[in-house]
Design an enzyme around this catalytic site. Structure first.
Site, PDB file in Angstrom:
ATOM      1  N   ASP A   3       0.859  -1.189   0.000  1.00 43.86           N
ATOM      2  CA  ASP A   3       0.000   0.000   0.000  1.00 43.86           C
ATOM      3  C   ASP A   3       0.892   1.234   0.000  1.00 43.86           C
ATOM      4  OD1 ASP A   3      -2.251   1.573   0.180  1.00 43.86           O
ATOM      5  OD2 ASP A   3      -2.706   1.070   2.265  1.00 43.86           O
ATOM      6  N   GLU A  53       2.383   5.055  -4.149  1.00 43.73           N
ATOM      7  CA  GLU A  53       2.215   5.943  -5.317  1.00 43.73           C
ATOM      8  C   GLU A  53       3.465   6.774  -5.645  1.00 43.73           C
ATOM      9  OE1 GLU A  53      -1.262   4.352  -3.948  1.00 43.73           O
ATOM     10  OE2 GLU A  53      -0.055   5.738  -2.742  1.00 43.73           O
ATOM     11  N   ASP A  85     -31.028  14.406 -63.574  1.00 43.16           N
ATOM     12  CA  ASP A  85     -30.903  13.428 -64.650  1.00 43.16           C
ATOM     13  C   ASP A  85     -29.500  12.846 -64.643  1.00 43.16           C
ATOM     14  OD1 ASP A  85     -31.535  11.960 -66.901  1.00 43.16           O
ATOM     15  OD2 ASP A  85     -31.516  13.673 -68.280  1.00 43.16           O
ATOM     16  N   GLU A  88     -27.163   7.812 -62.817  1.00 44.28           N
ATOM     17  CA  GLU A  88     -27.017   6.367 -62.568  1.00 44.28           C
ATOM     18  C   GLU A  88     -25.697   5.982 -61.893  1.00 44.28           C
ATOM     19  OE1 GLU A  88     -30.157   7.337 -64.927  1.00 44.28           O
ATOM     20  OE2 GLU A  88     -28.088   7.709 -65.535  1.00 44.28           O
ATOM     21  N   ASP A 103     -36.020   7.843 -70.935  1.00 44.75           N
ATOM     22  CA  ASP A 103     -35.971   8.319 -72.329  1.00 44.75           C
ATOM     23  C   ASP A 103     -36.622   7.296 -73.246  1.00 44.75           C
ATOM     24  OD1 ASP A 103     -34.621  10.432 -71.233  1.00 44.75           O
ATOM     25  OD2 ASP A 103     -32.643   9.679 -71.756  1.00 44.75           O
TER      26      ASP A 103
END
Length: 1810
Positions: A491, A494, A1375, A1378, A1480
């Site tokens: 313990d 740290e 248009d 695609e 078309d």
């Protein structure tokens, strides 16, 4: 330290030349004097101008992390100042010209590569910047990447790690990551190779590398960030809203604040998405630091020393990332078996007698209990290696006392050593240490630093000193000689000190007071620890402070090995560092007895599971403060499932060991209950530690590690798992007995009741009374067990068993690791037993994988419990070494309620393998084609494992699959909401065709009563899935009693059967051969319930119902005019089937790859697709109309068009100038022909450039303004292709700047195509052939990637600018999306043959030219909105879909009205935003019926606003063709006359007067009925109904209607039967069974359920109104703007029962989301006998205040009506204006002059006598 000198502007001007000379001289002096390069001066660079980026606040990187920013201070750092209304957001942030630049190219080396960096000339932030640094990259493994940034000229501190060794190469040859180095400013991006997703992008902020300030920022791909420590994180998943977490080991309290705690962990894990793909990041740096997490999401590391040494780990799951991390830092130790027992401790028992009393009272209650601790109170004056000779005088005998009962004893040691003497003499531990020189020293390196801890003034061992380790080992060993113990608890390491720094304080230097201090607790580096300039062997304490606990662990491990050379023992540490778990466990520190701390323990345990310390837990019942019985009881319940399970509390608080609450207390009862369950399951827990030790698996496991595909699990941190199989759900709040618990997507069994629970993948309200916590076993688990006892010493002698929890498929798996429980290195020495348990339906295999250990207790598996056995077995057999033994019936019990089989009395010897068992010609039309491509031969066929048999029947395949070709379902799990299966390829057949995946996965989900999903994918490799969002219920909304379907799965060969519950009709049956699942070819077939199949598109079908005689239809969006079997513009893989029972269902395959479908007469259907997965959705109707409604509920309801868009529209490609349009407009107005919308095709553009007006159309904006002022509307065209050959073309330039165009993969080069735009300064010779024109005149065209958000913003800006600066408009026509290109792939061709010309090509138009024909290269790279890269190969069919919403959103925003967008390319859900024209087409007679079929299909597809080019686009129509088309087109929802360039005009005023009259008449009918059409479109938008409706939708019981396609309905009430053939003056039409009125005469036709020859002169179209319906109408005008002002009439067509009903929707016609906002009027009308009344459903319209006009009642009878009365607002109004024609039976009631407001209640009645 040198101070900063700030010169004024005047001073700089006067002395700049001198300053430059002085700097040069200073550098030369430093070099000559020291031989070292100088650091950059701290003064700000003169005249530095920050380049401030325009970025979201979330991406700002803080330039003032130390706080106190001001505008002047910010500018002094050369940073950007932009205050904001929220303080969390940095106001001062880095400019683009901070950081470093790469000055050398990447230099390959043995490990990877390196590059040299130089600091950019920017002001210093914290001084002492390093000018030259080196970036090195190491591709250490395919999943581990390391990069280091170091000082190029000087060695800096680097962490000396016990486990991590230098990498010497070679670099991984095929890593799963890619590195992109950015040169100026320096940064890099790490991408996942498979997905191209950027995981770690340091270009978000500048690198800073100063002597005491190092900073690196990185953008992350998701907010799912876990880890970093040690802190108390209140939630497991990090909050990314500007949270900063300091990391620096510290003795603090875990009270829920953001301060640093005991350990130092820089590792975090990031879950990328629901695929489970994850990565981890680890910075190997031990200096004080802070890490900021911000919402970008991004992280910023700021550390004050060392180097930047990062490791990045990739995994396909979170668990895999943890394994990679632990492979680097060290896998966890397997703790001693006894350490998994329950443990008791407290600080300050006061005496050994009190400890024994505690031990005895807990033994007395029969508490499972293995370990007792002593805290520092056992010591003399709290000095290590001593014990209190008064209060603990018998401590040397205590271990024996514990051992006699099979228990263990652990004591505590702190690192700090007192400098004072003992009570009775010298303190030898201090004296010996001083002689050996083992202490941490002051800055002089000689004088031991003195601090203060528990014993008073102390020194601190330097565990980094090898002599200190020797001293520590000897002290531990000597003390063990005095006081026996079994393990160590260390313990205060740290390291903690109660004095700040030292007894002398700390010197004023840059180590104790660095220029930047991270946000650590107290904001002082040496607070509660040592001075940072203290000296240790590894370096300055400044650098090694956070390594103190780790170095103590290393020394303590050696000490334990000295005293326990053969035993594993145990170590428990408070401070830790990566790698600690290899030796030690950890507890979560000094918590408190409160409900917050019990909650926060779970995120803490989950984090330490990530960090590699699975032996983890918290102080049960709390360390500080007095606990309560309720809190302690609930904590004992959950603490029973902490891997480290210890009850511990502090000095001065009430005892909290269980027995202290009373032997009969509820706390004791529940503690014993759950500790007994813990001890029962210890074999499973111990096996989990073995898996952690060998594989790096987690023990306590976050739910999201197992169920990462479920987003709901990503934040679960109030529940946790033991491994994959045990779910713990504790109560963590006071006064509650119900917990909101999440049940992940699996089968689960209640551990205590053994019953299967119903919920799955949902949150539930779990009832957990005071004595209970939630404990559930996951289906698929085999848990090894052992009969519990009060200690593990005793329990390990007890019989073993198995708990088997069956999953949906009746399968389960598990393992058992077993050794002696405490010997060291049993795994490496092989002294253990390892079992694998495998369960298939009715069969358990207990397979020993390794056996090199004999347990002295002669252990046996004595009982096996199997949960989820659906039927009672008649027998159980055991097989061992071919000896089969029947289990006596008396040992077999079956609980028919719980479905639990329990087999007892077994004697299955541990270490032996066992099995346990419990019972439980082909017609040609059924051939499934094994060789659909060309080149079939007998040899090639048989090479595929298929059957070759010729046939004389046309189209029948000669090469077909054997009946069992495909997959075998081998693993099943079933819940109330679905099933999941594992499918294994039948290896009986070769896998030489496109290499099918060996194991695939099926998931079946019952989404609601009428919606079913089944999905087949590859579970081991994530594949592309369509990114189109669907409306899927989050929680299944069905149960088996209400579902319209039943699903079963056949196992061998695999197949899915879906049966309609009400009729038993099998509507899907894929237990047919041929299932194939490879990377570029997936095939599945199913039998169909009938020959009546409709749908699939977009392509021209000659009939609405499919011909099933071996027809194959390709689907791949293409710029292809409509033609038979020509794949056209859109892709819709949806069909509807009519069953023989007149029920209907629909099926969607959500797949966007190129595909085809083949019908065969079986009837059956085969899908073949070139990628993605199989993701099917089935809607059950049961009526055709309900099928469409359910389908559109799934994909999204159709858009609500503007009212004006229902008007007639004119367009042509070939207008020469504005004057032509203006002349047409005047002629149409003069002719009085209804006409609302005028278009401009690409002629209006300069050289076909989007957003640029041609010189011949400069006056078009003015004409448009005039037309709009007169009630007209205007629509213009936009193509996606953007010319790149312009010098001043903002659309391209801004697009290039915004990076919106599609590019080649891994490149910044645009994929150039060619479309309409011409090169500048060319004259197009249109007499040349097309290909020559394209080559000579068409410019290079870039294609926007509309998936990306940035593209949508760019597109909207261009549209906005055009609207604002050039021309107003009301709608947009998109248009060529695609996307179309006039070159194949790109101007430079394509690079990836496999993608562009795959091994299998569907039967597409020009298939021999590849998928790239007339479009982009398939390898082109696009990015989804989340920036996930995708191949055009996968998303080609989605281009038009992605184009739709950005265009619609832009239109609405720029015009402020609803408008309409019309698109050519579509995909399921496009209808949410757009309408569609059928492309078309040609001026041919066959195109009329084709348009009806097309409209009905698109109605089914969820696109209501649809129509064809009236009179045809290509070629010139004849007079009669155009006349008939005008009649038919008047009933297209989208009614537009449009033709192509070079053809003569075909608008209504281009013909003779008779044509004008014909057109005016039929369009007047349309305009009359527009309120009805508008209401139908509203119903489509709100309910998903069809507008253009196939006749069988209304008359499905009449099989004659199932084949109709030359007639159609508007909604339910108007039947249109047009003339479709040249010269036809009569139409043969079918009149379904109903009452039908001729629209033109109002007469009852008297025809019902029969074919009728209808006279159809050239000026006539057959229209019939169905009896039983009420149609709203208005008197037509030339525009809808005018017609909408007229009174609303009602056409009441009574049926044979004199009943009719109808409805009207009305709003302002243009408002955005009027339905959603409630700004509309909706009413219904009902006529019954001689009464008509209205009912107002909703009235809040901001539109016209409609008045009631003329009411026409058809079928009013042949007895004269004498009286008409209207009850309006409770007042009767006799009506005089009416007429009744006895011949036609039409009653006309004229109410126009009464001004009856329509949204008021009225009742109209008529009588035949007064």
């Amino acid at each position: 330290m040198m101070g900063r000198k700030h010169f004024s502007g005047l001073e700089i001007t006067l002395i700049v030349l001198f300053l430059l000379a002085a700097i040069v001289a200073l550098v030369l002096i430093v070099l000559l004097a020291t031989g070292e390069p100088g650091v950059l001066p701290e003064e700000n660079t003169p005249q530095f101008l920050p380049e401030c980026p325009s970025i979201p606040q979330s991406e700002r990187v803080d330039c003032f992390p130390d706080g106190g920013a001001s505008k002047d201070a910010c500018f002094s750092r050369g940073c950007c100042w932009q205050p904001y209304n929220e303080t969390l957001v940095p106001w001062c942030f880095y400019s683009k010209n901070h950081g470093y630049e790469v000055i050398t190219d990447q230099t390959p080396n043995q490990q990877g590569f390196e590059a040299k960096l130089r600091r950019l000339p920017a002001p210093s932030i914290y001084g002492n910047d390093i000018e030259h640094v080196t970036f090195s990259a190491e591709m250490q493994t395919p999943n581990r990447f390391r990069f280091k940034i170091i000082d190029s000229n000087n060695k800096r501190f680097e962490v000396p790690h016990e486990h991590i060794q230098p990498f010497h190469g070679p670099p991984a040859s095929n890593p799963n990551y890619e590195i992109e180095l950015v040169k100026n400013p320096f940064g890099f991006k790490l991408r996942r190779t498979s997905s191209k997703k950027v995981l770690f992008d340091t270009t978000i902020g500048p690198l800073q590398f100063a002597d005491q300030y190092l900073q690196l920022s990185a953008r992350l791909p998701s907010h799912n960030i876990y880890g970093l420590g040690e802190h108390v994180h209140r939630n497991f998943r990090h909050d990314t809203n500007w949270r900063t977490w300091p990391i620096f080991t510290r003795d603090g309290f875990p009270n829920g604040e953001t301060h640093n705690l005991y350990g130092h962990y820089t590792f975090f894990l990031c879950l990328e998405d629901e695929s489970g793909q994850s990565f981890g990041v680890f910075l190997m740096n031990s200096n004080a630091m802070e890490i900021t997490i911000q919402p970008a999401p991004a992280v910023t590391y700021r550390t004050i020393g060392g180097i930047l040494d990062f490791y990045i780990f990739l995994g396909n799951s979170p668990e895999a990332v943890v394994r990679e991390y632990l492979e680097l830092t060290g896998k966890p130790v397997i703790p001693a078996y006894w350490s998994l027992g329950f443990q008791l401790s407290r600080w300050d028992y006061g005496s050994l007698d009190v400890i024994k009393e505690t031990v005895e009272r807990n033994r007395l209650i029969g508490l499972p209990y293995d370990i007792q601790y002593t805290d520092i109170d056992y010591m003399e004056d709290k000095k290590d290696f001593t014990y209190d000779l008064v209060n603990f005088r018998d401590l040397p005998l205590f271990a024996d006392y514990m051992h006699q009962a099979g228990q263990k004893y652990i004591l505590i040691l702190d690192p700090a050593i007192a400098i004072s003497s003992r009570i009775n003499g010298p303190y030898h531990s201090f004296e010996t240490g001083s002689k050996m020189g083992v202490w941490v020293n002051e800055t002089d390196g000689r004088t031991p630093l003195v601090g203060e801890v528990w014993p008073g003034d102390t020194v601190f061992p330097d565990y980094t000193n090898p002599r200190c380790t020797e001293w520590w080992i000897e002290e531990v060993e000597k003390f063990y000689g005095e006081v026996k113990f079994d393990a160590l608890w260390i313990d205060m390491n740290e390291v903690a000190s109660f004095k700040k720094g030292s007894a002398k304080g700390c010197a004023d230097n840059n180590l104790n007071y660095p220029p930047f201090t991270p946000r650590i607790l107290d904001n002082v580096m040496y607070s509660k620890t040592l001075c940072m300039d203290a000296k240790q062997t590894w370096g300055n304490h400044y650098d090694v402070h956070s390594l103190y606990g780790y170095s103590m662990v290393l020394s303590s491990e050696k000490a334990l090995r000295r005293i326990f050379p053969d035993k594993r023992s145990l170590m428990l540490t408070r401070s830790s560092f990566p790698g600690t778990g290899k030796f030690s466990g950890h507890w979560l520190g000094d918590n408190a007895a409160n409900w917050n701390d019990i909650k926060w323990t779970i995120p803490g345990m989950l984090e330490f599971s990530l960090f590699g310390i699975p032996y983890i837990g918290a102080d049960i019942c709390g360390f500080f403060d007095d606990t309560t019985e309720e809190l302690c009881r609930r904590w004992m319940q959950v603490g029973a499932f902490y891997p480290f399970s210890r009850n511990h509390n502090a000095q001065g608080y009430i005892p909290q060991d269980p027995a202290a609450f009373g032997a009969d207390s509820l706390l004791v009862q529940t503690s014993k209950k759950y500790l007994n369950i813990r001890y029962t399951l210890l074999p499973y827990l111990y096996t989990l530690f073995y898996m952690a030790h060998t594989n790096g698996d987690t023990v306590v496991r976050p739910m999201m590690h197992e169920f990462y595909t479920d987003e709901a699990t990503w934040t679960v941190d109030r529940q946790f798992l033991w491994g994959p199989y045990l779910l713990i759900t504790p109560v963590l709040d006071p006064g509650v007995d119900r917990v909101n618990a999440y049940i992940p997507d699996a089968v689960w069994y209640d551990y205590e009741t053994e019953e299967r629970i119903i919920p799955r993948k949902q949150s539930i309200d779990m009832y957990l009374p005071a004595d209970k916590l939630g404990l559930h076993i996951r289906g698929g688990a085999v848990l090894p067990t052992q009969k519990p006892a009060v200690t593990t010493v005793n329990s390990r002698q007890n019989p073993m068993g198995l708990i088997i929890a069956l999953d949906d498929t009746g399968n389960a798996n598990g393992e058992l690791f077993w050794d002696d429980g405490e010997a060291r290195d049993t795994v490496s020495r092989g002294t253990y037993i390892h079992y694998q348990f495998m369960v298939n339906p009715g069969f358990l295999k207990m397979q020993v994988l390794h056996n090199n250990y004999y347990d002295p207790n002669n252990l046996m598996f004595e009982d096996i419990k199997i949960l989820g056995v659906t039927d009672p077995p008649t027998s159980v057999f055991i097989t061992h070494e071919q000896n089969v033994t029947a289990v006596p019936a008396g040992y077999i019990t079956y609980d028919n309620v719980k479905k639990v089989l329990h087999v007892t009395g077994l004697q299955l010897e541990l270490g032996q393998s066992y099995t346990v068992e419990w019972n439980k010609v082909l017609n040609e039309v059924n051939r499934f084609d094994c060789y659909p491509e060309e080149g079939s031969s007998e040899e090639a066929c048989k090479a595929r494992g298929c059957i070759w048999e010729t046939s004389s029947t046309a189209k029948v395949p000669w090469c077909f699959f054997p009946q069992d070709y495909g997959y075998i379902a081998s693993k099943i799990s079933e819940t109330p909401s679905g099933m999941s299966y594992e499918l294994r390829r039948n290896t009986k057949y070769p896998n030489n065709r496109l290499k099918s995946v060996e194991t695939i996965r099926l998931e079946i989900n019952y989404l609601n009563d009428h919606l079913l999903r089944f999905k087949i994918d590859n579970p081991t490799a994530k594949r592309y899935e369509v990114p189109v969002p669907l409306n899927i219920p989050n929680i299944p909304e069905s149960n088996s009693n209400s579902r319209l379907y039943e699903v079963t799965v056949d196992s061998n060969p695999f197949g899915i059967k879906v049966k309609r519950a009400s009729t038993g009709t099998v509507i899907w049956d894929s237990q047919v051969p041929g299932l194939t699942f490879s990377d570029q070819f997936i095939q599945i077939s199913t039998r169909l319930p009938s020959d009546y199949i409709y749908g699939f598109g977009e392509t021209e079908h000659h009939t609405y119902r499919h011909d099933l005689n071996w027809h194959t239809w390709g689907m791949f969006s293409k710029d292809q005019p409509p033609g038979y079997k020509m794949n056209c513009y859109g892709v819709h893989p949806f069909y509807m089937a009519l069953e023989e029972t007149q029920d209907a269902h629909g099926v969607l395959l959500l797949n966007s790859n190129a595909m085809d479908v083949t019908f065969q007469p079986a009837p059956a259907l085969t899908y073949r697709t070139l990628g993605g997965i199989l993701d099917f959705y089935m809607v059950l109707g049961p009526t055709p109309e309900l099928v469409v409604q359910e389908y559109t509920a799934l994909i999204g309801r159709p858009v609500m068009p503007a009212y004006w868009s229902l008007g007639f529209q004119l367009c042509r490609y070939g207008y020469e100038n504005t004057s032509e349009i203006e002349q047409l407009y005047k002629e149409m107005r003069s002719a009085g022909i209804p006409y609302d919308v005028q278009y401009a095709d690409i002629d209006y553009m300069e050289r076909q450039l989007d957003f640029v007006l041609d010189s011949n159309f400069q006056t078009l904006p003015a004409l448009v303004d005039q037309m709009r002022s007169e009630g007209m509307r205007f629509i213009f065209i936009l193509d996606p292709g953007i010319s790149g050959n312009e010098t001043l073309y903002p659309a391209f330039e801004r697009g290039l700047e915004k990076d919106v165009f599609i590019k080649w993969p891994n490149s910044n080069d645009i994929v150039w195509g060619k479309v309409w735009p011409d090169f500048p300064n060319v004259i197009v010779d249109e007499s040349l052939d097309w290909d020559t024109q394209v080559k000579l005149y068409r410019s290079y065209t870039a294609f926007p990637d509309f998936f990306r958000n940035r593209t949508a913003l760019w597109w909207k800006q261009e549209i906005t600018d055009f609207y604002t600066n050039t021309m107003k408009f009301d709608g947009i026509w998109i248009d060529m999306n695609e996307p179309a290109s006039f070159v194949h792939g790109s101007v430079d061709g394509c690079k990836n043959l496999e993608l562009n010309s795959p091994a299998y090509m569907p039967p597409l138009e020009s298939k021999h030219l590849g998928l790239n024909h007339k479009t982009l290269c398939m390898e082109s790279e696009q990015f989804l909105p989340d920036e996930t890269p995708v191949r055009h190969y996968d998303v080609h069919n989605l281009y038009g879909w992605s184009h739709a919403k950005p265009t619609y959103d832009a239109l609405l925003e720029v015009t402020g009205e609803r408008g309409i967008v019309v698109t050519r390319s579509t995909y399921p859900s496009s209808g949410k935003w757009v309408g569609h024209w059928l492309g078309d087409n040609f001026a041919r007679w066959d195109q009329l019926s084709a348009s009806i079929i097309g409209m009905m299909e698109f109605s089914m597809f969820g696109i209501s606003y649809t129509g064809a080019d009236i009179c045809g686009f290509f070629n010139e129509p004849s007079y009669e063709l155009c006349a008939r088309w005008m009649q038919l087109g008047a009933f297209y929802p989208y009614s537009r006359n449009h033709n192509g360039k070079g053809n003569k005009r075909q608008d209504p005023v281009a013909w003779d007067e008779a044509f004008k009259v014909l057109s005016r008449d039929v369009l007047n009918i349309r305009y009359t009925l527009l309120p009805y059409l508008y209401t139908l479109l509203f119903e489509a938008h709100s309910q998903g109904s069809t507008v253009v409706r196939p006749v069988f939708h209304e008359f499905v019981k009449d099989r004659q209607t199932w084949d109709l396609y030359k007639q159609f309905l508007w909604g339910p009430a108007l039947l249109i039967s047009p003339a479709l053939d040249d010269g036809a003056r009569e139409v043969r039409g079918y009149m379904p069974e109903a009452r039908w009125f001729d629209y033109h005469t109002a007469e009852d036709t008297g025809k019902s359920g029969e074919w009728v020859n209808m006279p159809t002169p050239l000026n006539h179209i057959n229209l019939h109104v169905r009896g039983g319906y009420i149609i709203p109408w208005q008197t037509p005008m030339n525009t809808t703007k005018d017609s909408r002002t007229n009174p609303m009439g009602l056409l009441v067509a009574l049926n044979d029962q004199e009943f009719a009903h109808g409805s009207l929707f009305w709003d302002d016609g243009v408002g955005i989301d009027t339905y959603e906002k409630g700004m509309y009027m909706l009413m219904s009308f009902t006529a019954n006998g001689n009464t008509l009344m209205n009912h107002i459903s909703h009235s809040n319209s901001s539109g016209d205040h409609l008045t009631l006009g003329q009411v026409k009642v058809w079928g009013a009878g042949v007895i004269q009506v004498k009286n008409v009365n209207v009850l309006y607002e409770n007042t009767n109004y006799p009506i005089e204006s009416f007429s009744h024609n006895l011949m036609t039976q039409e009653l006309i009631i004229d109410l126009a002059d009464k001004l009856f407001i329509l949204d008021k209640l009225f009742t109209i009645s008529w009588k035949t006598s007064i």
